[in-house]
Design an enzyme around this catalytic site. Structure first.
Site, PDB file in Angstrom:
ATOM      1  N   GLY A  70      -7.742   2.197  -3.967  1.00  0.00           N
ATOM      2  CA  GLY A  70      -7.719   3.030  -2.758  1.00  0.00           C
ATOM      3  C   GLY A  70      -6.376   3.721  -2.596  1.00  0.00           C
ATOM      4  O   GLY A  70      -6.306   4.863  -2.110  1.00  0.00           O
ATOM      5  N   ASP A  71      -5.308   3.058  -3.008  1.00  0.00           N
ATOM      6  CA  ASP A  71      -3.966   3.670  -2.917  1.00  0.00           C
ATOM      7  C   ASP A  71      -3.859   4.860  -3.878  1.00  0.00           C
ATOM      8  O   ASP A  71      -3.346   5.924  -3.503  1.00  0.00           O
ATOM      9  CB  ASP A  71      -2.888   2.635  -3.250  1.00  0.00           C
ATOM     10  CG  ASP A  71      -2.918   1.440  -2.307  1.00  0.00           C
ATOM     11  OD1 ASP A  71      -3.350   1.613  -1.145  1.00  0.00           O
ATOM     12  OD2 ASP A  71      -2.522   0.339  -2.727  1.00  0.00           O
ATOM     13  N   GLY A  98     -16.037   2.530  -3.319  1.00  0.00           N
ATOM     14  CA  GLY A  98     -15.938   1.716  -4.535  1.00  0.00           C
ATOM     15  C   GLY A  98     -16.563   2.404  -5.734  1.00  0.00           C
ATOM     16  O   GLY A  98     -16.309   3.579  -5.990  1.00  0.00           O
ATOM     17  N   ALA A 154       4.062   1.712  -0.945  1.00  0.00           N
ATOM     18  CA  ALA A 154       4.825   1.892  -2.186  1.00  0.00           C
ATOM     19  C   ALA A 154       3.901   2.258  -3.342  1.00  0.00           C
ATOM     20  O   ALA A 154       4.244   3.096  -4.186  1.00  0.00           O
ATOM     21  CB  ALA A 154       5.615   0.613  -2.492  1.00  0.00           C
ATOM     22  N   LYS A 161       0.817  -1.215   0.000  1.00  0.00           N
ATOM     23  CA  LYS A 161       0.000   0.000   0.000  1.00  0.00           C
ATOM     24  C   LYS A 161       0.854   1.270   0.000  1.00  0.00           C
ATOM     25  O   LYS A 161       0.593   2.202  -0.753  1.00  0.00           O
ATOM     26  CB  LYS A 161      -0.950   0.001   1.202  1.00  0.00           C
ATOM     27  CG  LYS A 161      -1.981  -1.102   1.094  1.00  0.00           C
ATOM     28  CD  LYS A 161      -3.023  -1.021   2.166  1.00  0.00           C
ATOM     29  CE  LYS A 161      -3.866  -2.294   2.173  1.00  0.00           C
ATOM     30  NZ  LYS A 161      -4.497  -2.611   0.899  1.00  0.00           N
TER      31      LYS A 161
END
Ligand code: RIB
Length: 321
Positions: free
Chosen positions: A251-252, A221, A52, A50
């Site tokens: 999400g990242d 989402g 990175a 997450k």
């Protein structure tokens, strides 16, 4: 420009504190139910984690980005760090530890839905003292420090303390979710969970705001994201309709874009609009970094430019396709 410990620090930057993994991605016709065995149609190895992923996404959006994390003294660690560097991330604060680099196994179905199992490895050995020092060296007023939870909680608390001492903003992406100490929650300028993580934190928005959280941004989402602020009606920012291929890492990409927009001076609502578009576009490629959108690509969909946006010819190349 500030000078800290002999290092020149330019304030508008994102400092990402989090995990780095090697992802093994398995394509399946349908995600297995409990106890079920399903065949795999194809497999691939990709860079992930997450933290990175967030650092890579912020760098591709053209902001000065530092990654603070830990990898093993192994080939996976070398490859993970080299890939971040290739994408323009400052990897000078990555710790090498005596453990294998983190790994994730990810199953993805044809609709792009997934499940993820993570072996923390080196991420679990990230030293809070190293984090505190690395954030202190890299952050200044105007910097956003972004942390997630695939690293020891003490390391996340250390990042929040160092961010506060440096006069930087602190954004927490509580993924994967766990109960969080009040000390950490009260250091959050913005908390960015998905809807499942928000339930798992087991802390009502009113209590989060009473503790000092400035705003809550809940990713939902396909629906988009909801901005919740104290004493304001919640605002749903709809997702961009796209042909989603893989939602891993959406999400990242979202939280990285949110931090980039905030760092460049956009308000909470405009930052959510920018981030929703970046998160939506990121689902159109395979893998957590299959399509990290460039700043101009996001700006085209949002219909406006970020403050200080470079001319399109001067911006960094987007990763993946
Ligand atoms: O958010 C997606 C990431 O979660 C994957 O890259 C995997 O490594 C896990 O950390």
């Amino acid at each position: 420009m500030l000078r800290a410990g002999g290092l020149c620090v330019t304030a508008p930057r994102v400092v990402v504190v989090g995990s780095l993994n090697t992802d093994r991605v398995l394509s399946v016709a349908s995600l297995p139910a409990r106890g079920e065995t399903v065949p795999c149609r194809g497999e691939a190895v990709a860079q992930g984690g997450k933290g990175a992923n967030q650092a890579a996404a912020a760098a591709v959006l053209g902001l000065d980005t530092v990654f603070v994390g830990a990898v093993g003294d192994d080939l996976d660690g070398d490859a993970g760090v080299a890939e971040l560097e290739r994408m323009g991330v400052d990897v000078g604060q990555v710790q090498r530890v005596a453990a294998a680099t983190g790994k994730a196994t990810i199953a993805v179905d044809p609709e792009g839905a997934n499940f993820v199992i993570v072996y923390p490895g080196a991420n679990g050995a990230l030293d809070p003292a190293h984090v505190r020092q690395a954030v202190a060296r890299s952050a200044a007023p105007g910097t956003t420090v972004l942390a997630s939870l695939e690293i020891p909680l003490d390391a996340v608390v250390a990042a929040s303390v160092a961010a506060r001492e440096a006069g930087a903003s602190f954004v927490l992406n509580p993924a994967p979710a766990r109960m969080l100490p009040d000390e950490l929650l009260s250091a959050c300028d913005v908390l960015v969970p998905n809807e499942v993580e928000l339930a798992q934190i087991q802390t009502a928005p009113e209590r989060l705001f009473a503790l000092g959280v400035g705003a809550l941004v809940v990713t939902r989402g396909k629906e988009g994201a909801e901005l919740v602020r104290p004493r304001c009606p919640a605002l749903l920012v709809p997702a961009l309709p796209v042909d989603a291929r893989d939602t891993t890492g959406a999400g990242d990409a979202f939280v990285a874009a949110f931090c980039v927009a905030r760092t460049l001076g956009l308000d909470l609502e405009a930052s959510c609009r920018f981030a929703v578009v970046a998160g939506s576009l990121s689902t159109t490629g395979a893998g957590a970094r299959g399509h990290l959108p460039s700043r101009s690509e996001v700006e085209r969909s949002v219909g406006g430019r970020l403050p200080g946006s470079p001319a399109p010819s001067a911006e960094p190349r987007a990763a993946g396709g």
